[in-house]
Design a protein around this motif. Structure first.
Motif, mmCIF file in Angstrom:
data_model
loop_
_atom_site.group_PDB
_atom_site.id
_atom_site.type_symbol
_atom_site.label_atom_id
_atom_site.label_comp_id
_atom_site.label_asym_id
_atom_site.label_seq_id
_atom_site.Cartn_x
_atom_site.Cartn_y
_atom_site.Cartn_z
ATOM 1 N N GLN A 168 0.845 -1.184 0.000
ATOM 2 C CA GLN A 168 0.000 0.000 0.000
ATOM 3 C C GLN A 168 0.884 1.239 0.000
ATOM 4 N N ALA A 169 0.276 2.376 -0.261
ATOM 5 C CA ALA A 169 1.031 3.622 -0.336
ATOM 6 C C ALA A 169 1.702 3.922 1.000
ATOM 7 N N GLY A 170 2.853 4.567 0.916
ATOM 8 C CA GLY A 170 3.475 5.088 2.124
ATOM 9 C C GLY A 170 2.754 6.349 2.552
ATOM 10 N N ILE A 171 2.475 6.498 3.834
ATOM 11 C CA ILE A 171 1.697 7.626 4.344
ATOM 12 C C ILE A 171 2.520 8.373 5.381
ATOM 13 N N LEU A 172 2.732 9.656 5.163
ATOM 14 C CA LEU A 172 3.476 10.504 6.090
ATOM 15 C C LEU A 172 2.533 11.597 6.596
ATOM 16 N N LYS A 173 2.233 11.542 7.896
ATOM 17 C CA LYS A 173 1.310 12.516 8.496
ATOM 18 C C LYS A 173 2.098 13.663 9.098
ATOM 19 N N LEU A 174 1.708 14.881 8.751
ATOM 20 C CA LEU A 174 2.360 16.081 9.257
ATOM 21 C C LEU A 174 1.650 16.589 10.503
ATOM 22 N N GLY A 175 2.293 17.498 11.201
ATOM 23 C CA GLY A 175 1.747 17.991 12.459
ATOM 24 C C GLY A 175 0.414 18.699 12.333
ATOM 25 N N ASP A 176 0.147 19.303 11.171
ATOM 26 C CA ASP A 176 -1.108 20.034 10.982
ATOM 27 C C ASP A 176 -2.213 19.163 10.398
ATOM 28 N N GLY A 177 -1.973 17.864 10.285
ATOM 29 C CA GLY A 177 -2.999 16.950 9.773
ATOM 30 C C GLY A 177 -2.889 16.631 8.301
ATOM 31 N N ARG A 178 -2.121 17.408 7.550
ATOM 32 C CA ARG A 178 -1.936 17.096 6.141
ATOM 33 C C ARG A 178 -1.115 15.816 5.995
ATOM 34 N N MET A 179 -1.225 15.191 4.834
ATOM 35 C CA MET A 179 -0.502 13.943 4.607
ATOM 36 C C MET A 179 0.170 13.946 3.242
ATOM 37 N N ILE A 180 1.288 13.241 3.193
ATOM 38 C CA ILE A 180 1.973 12.993 1.936
ATOM 39 C C ILE A 180 1.915 11.487 1.682
ATOM 40 N N CYS A 181 1.627 11.112 0.455
ATOM 41 C CA CYS A 181 1.541 9.696 0.092
ATOM 42 C C CYS A 181 2.559 9.368 -0.990
ATOM 43 N N LEU A 182 3.306 8.310 -0.741
ATOM 44 C CA LEU A 182 4.229 7.767 -1.731
ATOM 45 C C LEU A 182 3.499 6.620 -2.419
ATOM 46 N N LEU A 183 3.120 6.808 -3.687
ATOM 47 C CA LEU A 183 2.281 5.852 -4.410
ATOM 48 C C LEU A 183 3.169 4.821 -5.102
#
Length: 245
Positions: free
Chosen positions: A86-101
């Motif tokens: 599954q995608a890699g999920i990086l959660k930031l402190g403000d709730g936004r997320m980055i996904c490595l697809l």
């Protein structure tokens, strides 16, 4: 008369033999007779810095390398690399997320690789050095057990990435450019890198708990709608649910 019967029987025997051979191939494919299968797990790690704070996350995927006996190969090379993850999920402190697809090679223009392609090009195979190689080897079932090491992933080989301003809303997705992270994350943001390495840890799962809309039947497979920022930034190419697996 007997000669005629013999001559007539030859095509029938050939047909029967052909049908038996086809049935054998079908059974061999169904039950994987004499197939060689080697599962290898890879950890993909992603790191960014936002507001002076470093964030790191990782996901574990598995590639099962298959090799068929030569007598079973009719069309194709007889080898395969089956991805699970599954995608890699990086959660930031403000709730936004980055996904490595990891399974979205063709999502964006340019040269991008999924997990099998990255492992081919960056990890050690039969004692080779890790890192980008001018002459790299394809990993197959016959050499997969020799794959070792960890390597940084050059930006030019990275799988596509997205940033979600609101993880509950896939229409908030933007393309994430690791060379210009400030466009998605604000001034001062830095992309700290990504790595791939061999691991024995279990395959990551339950991405649906983070993104419930992935299993929402009311939401179509195509996530991008007309006017969404992702379509504008990605030359009209849409985002699909399948890219998260």
């Amino acid at each position: 008369m007997k000669i005629g019967l013999i001559v007539a029987a030859i095509p029938v025997a050939a047909i029967v033999a052909g049908l038996v051979w086809i049935a054998t191939l079908i059974a061999a494919d169904k039950y994987k007779w004499s197939w060689l299968e080697v599962p290898i797990r890879y950890r993909l790690t992603l790191s960014v810095e936002v507001g002076g704070v470093a964030y790191t996350s990782s996901t574990v995927a598995q590639v099962t390398y298959q090799e068929m006996p030569a007598w079973q190969v009719i069309n194709g090379p007889g080898i395969a690399s089956l991805y699970q993850g599954q995608a890699g999920i990086l959660k930031l402190g403000d709730g936004r997320m980055i996904c490595l697809l990891l399974n979205a090679d063709n999502l964006v223009p340019g040269e991008h690789y999924g997990v099998p392609g990255l492992a081919d090009r960056l990890l050690s195979i039969r004692g080779s050095l890790t890192g980008p190689k001018q002459k790299w080897s394809i990993i197959t079932a016959s050499n997969a057990l020799t794959v070792t090491g960890t390597s940084d992933i050059p930006i030019g080989l990275l799988p596509p990435m997205i940033a979600l301003d609101d993880p509950a809303d896939p229409s908030s997705a933007h393309l994430f450019d690791p060379e210009h992270p400030e466009r998605s994350l604000g001034l001062g943001a830095r992309f700290l890198g990504a790595q791939i390495g061999v691991t024995n840890d279990p395959v990551s799962h339950d991405i649906e708990k983070v993104f419930p809309w992935l299993t929402d039947p009311s939401l179509p497979q195509r996530l991008s709608k007309p006017g969404d920022p992702f379509l504008r930034e990605n030359q009209g190419r849409p985002l699909y649910k399948a890219f998260f697996y």
